[in-house]
Design an enzyme around this catalytic site. Structure first.
Site, PDB file in Angstrom:
ATOM      1  N   GLY A  48       0.822  -1.212   0.000  1.00 19.22           N
ATOM      2  CA  GLY A  48       0.000   0.000   0.000  1.00 19.22           C
ATOM      3  C   GLY A  48       0.847   1.248   0.000  1.00 19.22           C
ATOM      4  N   GLY A  49       0.213   2.377   0.311  1.00 14.82           N
ATOM      5  CA  GLY A  49       0.931   3.646   0.323  1.00 14.82           C
ATOM      6  C   GLY A  49       1.821   3.823   1.530  1.00 14.82           C
ATOM      7  N   PHE A  50       1.595   3.048   2.586  1.00 15.00           N
ATOM      8  CA  PHE A  50       2.375   3.243   3.814  1.00 15.00           C
ATOM      9  C   PHE A  50       2.809   1.932   4.452  1.00 15.00           C
ATOM     10  CE2 PHE A  50      -2.165   3.281   4.677  1.00 15.00           C
ATOM     11  CZ  PHE A  50      -2.292   2.288   5.629  1.00 15.00           C
ATOM     12  N   ILE A  53       0.787  -5.670   2.940  1.00  9.33           N
ATOM     13  CA  ILE A  53      -0.328  -6.516   3.358  1.00  9.33           C
ATOM     14  C   ILE A  53       0.057  -7.976   3.104  1.00  9.33           C
ATOM     15  CG2 ILE A  53      -2.773  -7.008   3.057  1.00  9.33           C
ATOM     16  CD1 ILE A  53      -3.065  -4.164   1.909  1.00  9.33           C
ATOM     17  N   ASP A 180     -11.838   8.661   1.649  1.00 11.09           N
ATOM     18  CA  ASP A 180     -10.987   8.090   0.590  1.00 11.09           C
ATOM     19  C   ASP A 180     -11.697   6.915  -0.092  1.00 11.09           C
ATOM     20  OD1 ASP A 180      -8.763   7.956  -1.025  1.00 11.09           O
ATOM     21  OD2 ASP A 180      -7.617   6.682   0.340  1.00 11.09           O
TER      22      ASP A 180
END
Length: 551
Positions: A48-50, A53, A180
């Site tokens: 993901g963006g941060f 997973i 979001d």
């Protein structure tokens, strides 16, 4: 060697400033002290963006395949913040009892709120990580959107919209907004019975609604995914009506394939201006032929809301349900992400136009009809014979294909239709032969002409390479050829024996003055000085011819 353990490499940083976790090996066990459970990490699902997973299972179970991992674990370095926000959101709002109570009140059999199982901290190779355990889900809508040619059937779009309205009503009742909503954060159910239910995930930007007055915050301006960000979020304020607006933009994209501002996403202020102009004049949204009125009315209702107004979810549901009813669908119908396949071009129906060019009387009386196999459409190009072995074309002229020739099928199959067979004939038009260009200027190349253009010649006509006309005929001035005839040098039989080359001659310059002007040119010559030779003893007057002069 000093005997100290080697320090683990620092987590890599992404462009957005968040640190990315180092890869965690399969089989790593996480001890959940809060839930008093142990989780075993499986193969990675995505980044993901941060954070990353991973698939996961309980430590006691031993899955043989990756598909049998029933959970996912989201992991990020402890310094990052989004997973911290998401973790606290789930702890406060994903209570199983609260969700069951809401479902009972709304008479829902399935609900798109993800199930939460645990969270905590974990140390791996000297680094501290934060983790969150959730139920595992299927494919996300963004992947399905691209696979289906960037378009969903309208009924599917409104089904997803209804399911997302349920989730947003539950979140808003807890005092939060998602902020979001997008296809990448909406996943399909994986368990049996949830295949047609979508789930809204990724609450990393979830924000508690501010009860104070609406005040823009430049520090939080343009938060979220820029193509779907609401007008309020562009100003830095998260609102409930903003969540509905974001959902509306997603539905618009799923219907038409592309939002009007997708080409300027690197300029947030330009995107904001375009959204404001679009929402002010929603009647122009009908320029998209695939946008139903139900979505336009939904966006108009959002425009009527003030920042702090409570939302009438029942009215929004009625808009979506009314459209589904007109399509013979319900919220729980099967989700179809690809439209009905169109017939292929080779199986498409061919229409036969019976016009004045037909030579048969039957074709004049026969109406237009549609056939599939019996009527064959001629193909163009050099590969026509290879592509259709059943077709036989007549001879061509000059070895060039004639596209207007009649195509006759060799074999004919029995027709099921009771209508009489119609033979279509097309007039054959011959192509005008092309003459080879002459080899020389003003010279007719007889050898390469076609039979049509070949001029009739006298049997006495002879051509020579030498100017015999000076001997036999009268010597005349040569003239250029006209009307495709050779230049003649005499009145005799020698007509096209010579070639005349046109030469351009420069004209003499005319003097403007009669006076003669004398121009003197001064040329400077380089004068080289010769150094005198050194004196020799032979030059001395006392010595002449090697002897001393007489005294």
């Amino acid at each position: 060697m000093n005997g100290k353990a080697k320090k683990a490499a620092a987590p890599r940083k992404k462009a957005n400033g968040y640190k990315m976790p180092a890869p965690i090996s399969v089989g790593e066990v996480i001890n959940d002290t809060i839930g008093k459970k142990k989780w075993r990490i499986g193969p990675s699902i995505g980044v993901g963006g941060f954070g990353e997973i991973y698939s996961a299972c309980e430590h006691d179970s031993s899955p043989k395949k990756g598909s049998s991992y029933p959970y996912v674990i989201k992991i990020e370095p402890h310094e990052n913040g989004p997973l911290f926000v998401e973790k606290h959101f789930y702890v406060r709002n994903a209570n199983k009892d609260d969700i069951a109570k809401f479902m009972k009140a709304k008479k829902l059999t399935t609900f798109g709120m993800p199930q939460y199982f645990g969270n905590g901290s974990h140390n791996y190779k000297g680094e501290k990580y934060r983790y969150l355990v959730l139920e595992r889900y299927g494919k996300d809508l963004w992947s399905l959107f691209k696979e289906s040619g960037r378009s969903f059937p309208p009924a599917t779009v409104f089904q997803i919209g209804l399911q997302m309205l349920d989730v947003l009503e539950y979140i808003h009742s807890k005092g939060y907004v998602h902020a979001d909503i997008k296809g990448a954060n909406i996943l399909l159910g994986l368990k049996k019975g949830t295949e047609n239910q979508t789930y809204l995930l990724d609450f990393g930007l979830a924000t508690r609604v501010n009860d104070k007055e609406f005040k823009p915050d430049p520090k939080c301006a343009h938060n979220g995914t820029i193509e779907y960000t609401s007008r309020d979020a562009h100003l830095g304020v998260a609102t409930m009506r903003g969540d509905l607006e974001i959902l509306g933009y997603n539905m618009l994209q799923w219907l038409v394939g592309e939002l009007p501002w997708e080409k300027v996403l690197k300029q947030p202020k330009t995107v904001q201006t375009m959204k404001e102009a679009y929402m002010k004049n929603l009647k122009d949204a009908k320029k998209f032929a695939d946008v139903p009125d139900a979505l336009i009315k939904f966006l108009e209702y959002i425009n009527s809301l003030k920042p702090k107004d409570s939302i009438d979810y029942t009215k929004c549901r009625q808009l979506f349900e009314g459209y589904l009813k007109s399509q013979g669908k319900t919220k729980n119908s099967k989700l179809e992400f690809t439209a009905a396949k169109k017939q292929k071009a080779n199986k498409a129906v061919i229409e036969i136009d019976d016009g004045e060019d037909s030579d048969s009387e039957n074709t004049d009386k026969a109406p237009k009809r549609k056939t599939k196999k019996d009527d064959v459409k001629p193909k163009r190009g050099r590969r026509a014979k290879q592509a259709s072995p059943e077709l036989v074309d007549e001879e061509c002229e000059n070895e060039e294909p004639d596209y207007s020739m009649e195509m006759v099928p060799k074999k004919t199959k029995k027709r099921k239709s009771a209508e009489p067979a119609v033979l279509v004939k097309v007039k054959k038009t011959k192509m005008a032969p092309k003459a080879t260009p002459p080899a020389k200027k003003n010279h007719t190349n007889i050898a390469t002409q076609t039979s049509v253009e070949k001029p009739k010649r006298s049997p006495r006509q002879v051509s020579f390479d030498s100017p015999i006309c000076e001997v036999i005929g009268e010597k005349k001035t040569l003239k250029p050829a006209k009307n495709n005839e050779s230049a003649n040098s005499s009145g005799d039989i020698f007509e096209d024996s010579f070639t005349i080359d046109d030469k351009k001659v420069k004209k003499k310059r005319r003097l403007l003055l009669n006076e003669e002007v004398t121009v003197t040119r001064v040329v400077r010559k380089k004068v080289t000085t010769v150094k005198p030779k050194g004196r020799s003893y032979k030059d001395c007057p006392t010595i002449v011819n090697g002897r001393s002069p007489p005294k």
